[in-house]
Scaffold this active site. Structure first.
Site, short mmCIF file in Angstrom:
data_model
loop_
_atom_site.label_atom_id
_atom_site.label_comp_id
_atom_site.label_asym_id
_atom_site.label_seq_id
_atom_site.Cartn_x
_atom_site.Cartn_y
_atom_site.Cartn_z
N HIS A 189 0.81 -1.21 0.00
CA HIS A 189 0.00 0.00 0.00
C HIS A 189 0.85 1.27 0.00
O HIS A 189 1.90 1.36 0.63
CB HIS A 189 -0.93 0.01 1.21
CG HIS A 189 -0.22 0.02 2.53
ND1 HIS A 189 0.22 1.17 3.14
CD2 HIS A 189 0.13 -0.99 3.36
CE1 HIS A 189 0.80 0.89 4.28
NE2 HIS A 189 0.77 -0.42 4.45
N ASP A 190 0.38 2.24 -0.78
CA ASP A 190 0.95 3.58 -0.82
C ASP A 190 2.38 3.65 -1.33
O ASP A 190 3.08 4.63 -1.11
CB ASP A 190 0.86 4.25 0.56
CG ASP A 190 -0.58 4.35 1.04
OD1 ASP A 190 -1.30 5.24 0.56
OD2 ASP A 190 -0.99 3.50 1.85
N GLY A 201 5.08 -1.07 2.74
CA GLY A 201 4.27 0.12 2.54
C GLY A 201 5.07 1.40 2.43
O GLY A 201 6.12 1.56 3.06
#
Length: 262
Positions: free
Chosen positions: A121-122, A139
């Site tokens: 994520h991200d 992440g």
């Protein structure tokens, strides 16, 4: 018409360009958008609020746009955005973002992403990168343009790898890797600069010499980081042709939050 295999399941809400090809047993969710010329292989699952650009090739068994592996995630409408002309090989996993950090995982253009890679994520993956088999990005990792990552590499959350850097096989990356540098090992160490990669990209002798000098200032003269940064900044006036390279290095060092590999 879009070439969707009879066994594929494509939600009526998905937006696929008419030139998209979808292989057998693929599953595509309601919030997915796919651009012209993209090919989705057999048994792929593409879900979430995922936008995929043009002329990508996604090989079989990849999972694209699944929810993040983050215990804080509670179903918020976060995103995954993938650019154009990417090669995404078998069994890759790309996750949505999480709230509070932009909520978007991004992959740029013209990337070569080999089998079993994970983009958490991200993350922000630039353009023209190469991620070898089993590259794992935790992440919030940021990869600059033209980064090359060897096989079986793990990159710690929030780490930045600067443009044109190269990470060798099975390296554990827990600190920021400055642009142009070559690192490997566990613990990670800087071995030199990515001279072969830079030559392949057409760097002139003057620019290569400037990058070599930046490497010396950071790693070979026993300077403090602040002293090395000052000396690197001065190179812009000494080698005008490399001013953009010097600025790239200076900006990266100033923005580092995890400390640089030294």
């Amino acid at each position: 018409m879009t070439l969707v295999h009879a066994t594929a399941i494509v939600d009526s809400g998905a937006q696929l360009d008419q030139t998209v090809t979808v292989g057998p047993y693929a599953v595509i969710g309601p919030h997915v958008r796919v651009g012209a010329g993209t090919t989705i292989g057999a048994h792929c699952v593409i879900e979430g609020r995922t936008t995929i650009g043009a002329d990508n090739r996604i090989f079989q068994f990849s999972s694209i746009g699944a929810i993040p592996q983050d215990k804080k995630y509670a179903g918020e409408p976060t995103e995954l955005v993938i650019g154009d002309r990417n090669i995404i090989r078998e069994f890759c996993t790309f996750n949505l973002g999480v709230p509070g950090a932009g909520g978007i995982t991004r992959v740029g253009d013209d990337n070569w992403i080999m089998a079993y890679c994970h983009i958490a994520h991200d993350c922000n993956v630039g353009n023209h990168t190469t991620l070898s088999n089993n590259t794992t990005l935790a992440g919030h990792v940021d990869l600059g343009d033209w980064v090359t990552i060897g096989g079986l590499v793990g990159i710690h959350q929030f780490v930045k790898v600067g443009p044109h850097a190269m990470v060798g096989f099975a390296t554990a990356v827990s600190q920021d890797v400055p642009p142009y540098m070559l690192v490997d090992g566990n613990p990670m160490a800087v071995r030199g600069f990515n001279v072969i990669g830079l030559r392949r990209r057409g760097f002139t002798a003057e620019r290569l010499a400037a990058v070599k000098q930046m490497h010396r200032l950071l790693y070979r003269q026993g300077r403090t980081l602040d002293d090395a940064r000052s000396a690197i900044s001065a190179l812009a006036a000494e080698v005008p042709e490399a001013a953009a390279d010097v600025a790239l290095m200076s900006d990266f060092l100033a923005a580092s939050t995890r400390g640089i590999a030294r």
